[in-house]
Design a protein around this motif. Structure first.
Motif, PDB file in Angstrom:
ATOM      1  N   TYR A   1       0.851  -1.181   0.000  1.00  0.00           N
ATOM      2  CA  TYR A   1       0.000   0.000   0.000  1.00  0.00           C
ATOM      3  C   TYR A   1       0.892   1.238   0.000  1.00  0.00           C
ATOM      4  O   TYR A   1       2.046   1.198   0.425  1.00  0.00           O
ATOM      5  CB  TYR A   1      -0.904   0.043   1.238  1.00  0.00           C
ATOM      6  CG  TYR A   1      -2.084  -0.891   1.189  1.00  0.00           C
ATOM      7  CD1 TYR A   1      -1.955  -2.229   1.543  1.00  0.00           C
ATOM      8  CD2 TYR A   1      -3.334  -0.442   0.769  1.00  0.00           C
ATOM      9  CE1 TYR A   1      -3.038  -3.084   1.485  1.00  0.00           C
ATOM     10  CE2 TYR A   1      -4.429  -1.293   0.718  1.00  0.00           C
ATOM     11  CZ  TYR A   1      -4.260  -2.615   1.078  1.00  0.00           C
ATOM     12  OH  TYR A   1      -5.341  -3.463   1.019  1.00  0.00           O
TER      13      TYR A   1
ATOM     14  N   GLY B   1      -1.614  12.948   4.444  1.00  0.00           N
ATOM     15  CA  GLY B   1      -3.017  13.311   4.614  1.00  0.00           C
ATOM     16  C   GLY B   1      -4.001  12.444   3.861  1.00  0.00           C
ATOM     17  O   GLY B   1      -5.202  12.735   3.858  1.00  0.00           O
ATOM     18  N   GLN B   2      -3.508  11.391   3.256  1.00  0.00           N
ATOM     19  CA  GLN B   2      -4.388  10.521   2.476  1.00  0.00           C
ATOM     20  C   GLN B   2      -4.517   9.151   3.129  1.00  0.00           C
ATOM     21  O   GLN B   2      -3.723   8.772   3.986  1.00  0.00           O
ATOM     22  CB  GLN B   2      -3.835  10.348   1.055  1.00  0.00           C
ATOM     23  CG  GLN B   2      -3.673  11.646   0.292  1.00  0.00           C
ATOM     24  CD  GLN B   2      -5.001  12.329   0.070  1.00  0.00           C
ATOM     25  OE1 GLN B   2      -5.975  11.712  -0.356  1.00  0.00           O
ATOM     26  NE2 GLN B   2      -5.056  13.617   0.365  1.00  0.00           N
ATOM     27  N   GLY B   3      -5.523   8.418   2.710  1.00  0.00           N
ATOM     28  CA  GLY B   3      -5.679   7.042   3.168  1.00  0.00           C
ATOM     29  C   GLY B   3      -4.698   6.131   2.473  1.00  0.00           C
ATOM     30  O   GLY B   3      -3.869   6.557   1.683  1.00  0.00           O
ATOM     31  N   LEU B   4      -4.795   4.868   2.774  1.00  0.00           N
ATOM     32  CA  LEU B   4      -3.899   3.886   2.168  1.00  0.00           C
ATOM     33  C   LEU B   4      -4.406   3.523   0.782  1.00  0.00           C
ATOM     34  O   LEU B   4      -5.558   3.139   0.601  1.00  0.00           O
ATOM     35  CB  LEU B   4      -3.811   2.629   3.033  1.00  0.00           C
ATOM     36  CG  LEU B   4      -2.781   2.665   4.159  1.00  0.00           C
ATOM     37  CD1 LEU B   4      -3.151   3.660   5.232  1.00  0.00           C
ATOM     38  CD2 LEU B   4      -2.597   1.282   4.742  1.00  0.00           C
TER      39      LEU B   4
ATOM     40  N   PHE C   1       0.922  -5.047   9.499  1.00  0.00           N
ATOM     41  CA  PHE C   1       1.680  -4.104   8.695  1.00  0.00           C
ATOM     42  C   PHE C   1       3.123  -4.003   9.166  1.00  0.00           C
ATOM     43  O   PHE C   1       3.419  -4.127  10.360  1.00  0.00           O
ATOM     44  CB  PHE C   1       1.053  -2.712   8.779  1.00  0.00           C
ATOM     45  CG  PHE C   1      -0.151  -2.536   7.914  1.00  0.00           C
ATOM     46  CD1 PHE C   1      -1.412  -2.866   8.378  1.00  0.00           C
ATOM     47  CD2 PHE C   1      -0.029  -2.030   6.630  1.00  0.00           C
ATOM     48  CE1 PHE C   1      -2.530  -2.705   7.581  1.00  0.00           C
ATOM     49  CE2 PHE C   1      -1.143  -1.862   5.823  1.00  0.00           C
ATOM     50  CZ  PHE C   1      -2.391  -2.205   6.293  1.00  0.00           C
ATOM     51  N   GLY C   2       3.991  -3.706   8.223  1.00  0.00           N
ATOM     52  CA  GLY C   2       5.346  -3.306   8.543  1.00  0.00           C
ATOM     53  C   GLY C   2       5.371  -1.823   8.879  1.00  0.00           C
ATOM     54  O   GLY C   2       4.347  -1.138   8.788  1.00  0.00           O
TER      55      GLY C   2
ATOM     56  N   LEU D   1     -12.716  -3.650   8.983  1.00  0.00           N
ATOM     57  CA  LEU D   1     -11.639  -3.662   9.971  1.00  0.00           C
ATOM     58  C   LEU D   1     -11.311  -2.244  10.415  1.00  0.00           C
ATOM     59  O   LEU D   1     -11.414  -1.295   9.643  1.00  0.00           O
ATOM     60  CB  LEU D   1     -10.377  -4.290   9.383  1.00  0.00           C
ATOM     61  CG  LEU D   1     -10.475  -5.756   8.957  1.00  0.00           C
ATOM     62  CD1 LEU D   1     -10.874  -5.882   7.489  1.00  0.00           C
ATOM     63  CD2 LEU D   1      -9.150  -6.473   9.186  1.00  0.00           C
TER      64      LEU D   1
ATOM     65  N   TYR E   1      -8.205   0.022  12.257  1.00  0.00           N
ATOM     66  CA  TYR E   1      -6.789   0.059  12.608  1.00  0.00           C
ATOM     67  C   TYR E   1      -6.477   1.383  13.293  1.00  0.00           C
ATOM     68  O   TYR E   1      -7.111   2.394  13.032  1.00  0.00           O
ATOM     69  CB  TYR E   1      -5.905  -0.038  11.354  1.00  0.00           C
ATOM     70  CG  TYR E   1      -5.839  -1.407  10.733  1.00  0.00           C
ATOM     71  CD1 TYR E   1      -6.786  -1.816   9.807  1.00  0.00           C
ATOM     72  CD2 TYR E   1      -4.809  -2.288  11.057  1.00  0.00           C
ATOM     73  CE1 TYR E   1      -6.716  -3.076   9.219  1.00  0.00           C
ATOM     74  CE2 TYR E   1      -4.737  -3.549  10.484  1.00  0.00           C
ATOM     75  CZ  TYR E   1      -5.686  -3.930   9.566  1.00  0.00           C
ATOM     76  OH  TYR E   1      -5.620  -5.174   8.997  1.00  0.00           O
TER      77      TYR E   1
ATOM     78  N   GLN F   1      -3.276   4.005  13.755  1.00  0.00           N
ATOM     79  CA  GLN F   1      -1.974   4.325  13.199  1.00  0.00           C
ATOM     80  C   GLN F   1      -1.378   5.496  13.971  1.00  0.00           C
ATOM     81  O   GLN F   1      -1.849   6.627  13.864  1.00  0.00           O
ATOM     82  CB  GLN F   1      -2.083   4.669  11.711  1.00  0.00           C
ATOM     83  CG  GLN F   1      -0.747   4.869  11.033  1.00  0.00           C
ATOM     84  CD  GLN F   1      -0.885   5.130   9.547  1.00  0.00           C
ATOM     85  OE1 GLN F   1      -1.891   5.674   9.092  1.00  0.00           O
ATOM     86  NE2 GLN F   1       0.124   4.776   8.765  1.00  0.00           N
TER      87      GLN F   1
ATOM     88  N   PRO G   1       0.074   0.771  10.805  1.00  0.00           N
ATOM     89  CA  PRO G   1      -1.250   0.605  11.423  1.00  0.00           C
ATOM     90  C   PRO G   1      -1.290  -0.682  12.245  1.00  0.00           C
ATOM     91  O   PRO G   1      -0.767  -1.705  11.824  1.00  0.00           O
ATOM     92  CB  PRO G   1      -2.180   0.508  10.210  1.00  0.00           C
ATOM     93  CG  PRO G   1      -1.435   1.120   9.075  1.00  0.00           C
ATOM     94  CD  PRO G   1       0.009   0.797   9.339  1.00  0.00           C
TER      95      PRO G   1
ATOM     96  N   LEU H   1      -8.068   4.217  11.185  1.00  0.00           N
ATOM     97  CA  LEU H   1      -8.372   3.840   9.812  1.00  0.00           C
ATOM     98  C   LEU H   1      -9.452   2.771   9.776  1.00  0.00           C
ATOM     99  O   LEU H   1      -9.413   1.806  10.541  1.00  0.00           O
ATOM    100  CB  LEU H   1      -7.125   3.289   9.118  1.00  0.00           C
ATOM    101  CG  LEU H   1      -5.972   4.276   8.921  1.00  0.00           C
ATOM    102  CD1 LEU H   1      -4.695   3.528   8.551  1.00  0.00           C
ATOM    103  CD2 LEU H   1      -6.311   5.277   7.842  1.00  0.00           C
TER     104      LEU H   1
ATOM    105  N   PHE I   1      -9.333   1.184   2.025  1.00  0.00           N
ATOM    106  CA  PHE I   1      -9.188   2.031   3.193  1.00  0.00           C
ATOM    107  C   PHE I   1      -9.867   3.381   3.021  1.00  0.00           C
ATOM    108  O   PHE I   1      -9.891   3.948   1.926  1.00  0.00           O
ATOM    109  CB  PHE I   1      -7.702   2.292   3.480  1.00  0.00           C
ATOM    110  CG  PHE I   1      -7.011   1.159   4.183  1.00  0.00           C
ATOM    111  CD1 PHE I   1      -6.477   0.110   3.458  1.00  0.00           C
ATOM    112  CD2 PHE I   1      -6.911   1.140   5.560  1.00  0.00           C
ATOM    113  CE1 PHE I   1      -5.836  -0.942   4.097  1.00  0.00           C
ATOM    114  CE2 PHE I   1      -6.268   0.098   6.212  1.00  0.00           C
ATOM    115  CZ  PHE I   1      -5.743  -0.938   5.476  1.00  0.00           C
ATOM    116  N   GLY I   2     -10.395   3.905   4.128  1.00  0.00           N
ATOM    117  CA  GLY I   2     -10.812   5.286   4.184  1.00  0.00           C
ATOM    118  C   GLY I   2      -9.603   6.170   4.446  1.00  0.00           C
ATOM    119  O   GLY I   2      -8.487   5.685   4.638  1.00  0.00           O
ATOM    120  N   ARG I   3      -9.827   7.494   4.451  1.00  0.00           N
ATOM    121  CA  ARG I   3      -8.721   8.418   4.658  1.00  0.00           C
ATOM    122  C   ARG I   3      -8.321   8.528   6.120  1.00  0.00           C
ATOM    123  O   ARG I   3      -7.279   9.075   6.442  1.00  0.00           O
ATOM    124  CB  ARG I   3      -9.077   9.798   4.118  1.00  0.00           C
ATOM    125  CG  ARG I   3      -9.163   9.849   2.615  1.00  0.00           C
ATOM    126  CD  ARG I   3      -9.583  11.219   2.140  1.00  0.00           C
ATOM    127  NE  ARG I   3      -8.628  12.247   2.570  1.00  0.00           N
ATOM    128  CZ  ARG I   3      -8.813  13.544   2.347  1.00  0.00           C
ATOM    129  NH1 ARG I   3      -9.892  13.960   1.733  1.00  0.00           N
ATOM    130  NH2 ARG I   3      -7.918  14.417   2.755  1.00  0.00           N
TER     131      ARG I   3
END
Lengths: 114, 114
Positions: free
Chosen positions: A35, A40-43, A105-106, B34, B36, B38, B43, B88, B104-106
């Protein structure tokens, strides 16, 4: 390993250069995802590997982006001829085949193209 | 096009307050939702919701899914400064027996002041 490992953690590169980002998933996790997260943005989904199946590349933004996963484990995301808009955090995640607990996630690679 | 929308985008509260974060989705072949947290880069998994109306709880955090309304909420009671993070929401599309791609959402940026 105990977690998803990504390297490098930070990368600064000049516009036009190629970069390689590495992801080492949790041992035994058959699914691996890349990803991208811009400020400021989502994944944003890039690519998904599941076992020996053909990868889902539908999220790759251009043909400058490619990824491979060798031996069902380590994955490398390659960005050719980097552009400034490629600057972002690139996150890798892995999961079991049936991910009851979602992805792990890493810590990501922060790529800055100057 | 599949999408996930979170609201509010940012929220500032004081310690002890209760907050509700919202997530709505339009995803073909919904399988699960889901949440998350972050804080820096990676995340971390909070909840996976698949059944409507069943609340999941973990300490001061809880979440519930409403499949009829295509939405979910994440509640945090008695907030602490350590809850400050981006939350998230992600929705998984069905891929049969394997964990599918997450949309994903922002995110909601939560800031908790002491």
């Amino acid at each position: 390993g105990a977690g998803v490992s990504q390297s490098p953690s930070n990368k600064v590169t000049e516009k036009g250069k190629d970069v390689e980002l590495r992801c080492d998933p949790i041992s035994g996790h058959t699914a691996l995802y890349w990803y991208r997260q811009s400020l400021g943005q989502g994944l944003e989904f890039l690519i998904y590997f599941q076992g020996n199946s053909a990868p889902d590349k539908s999220g790759l933004p251009s043909d400058r982006f490619s990824a491979e996963r060798t031996g069902g484990s380590v994955s490398t995301l390659t960005i050719q001829r980097t552009q400034q808009e490629d600057s972002a955090v690139y996150l890798c995640a892995s999961s079991l085949r049936t991910g009851r607990y979602g992805y792990t996630f890493g810590s990501g690679t922060r790529l800055t193209v100057v | 096009e599949d999408k996930v929308v979170q609201s509010p985008l940012s929220l500032v509260v004081h310690e002890g307050d209760t907050v509700t974060l919202n997530c709505s989705y339009e995803v073909t072949n919904f399988r699960s939702l889901l949440w998350y947290k972050q804080e820096k880069k990676a995340p971390t998994f909070l909840f996976m919701l698949t059944s409507s109306g069943i609340e999941k709880k973990s300490g001061r955090l809880s979440s519930i899914l409403d499949k009829k309304e295509l939405s979910s909420i994440l509640n945090i009671t008695a907030t602490q400064t350590g809850d400050s993070a981006i939350y998230l929401c992600a929705v998984e599309a069905d891929r049969g027996s394997t964990l599918g791609r997450l949309y994903f959402g922002r995110g909601t940026q939560l800031t908790v002041w002491p």
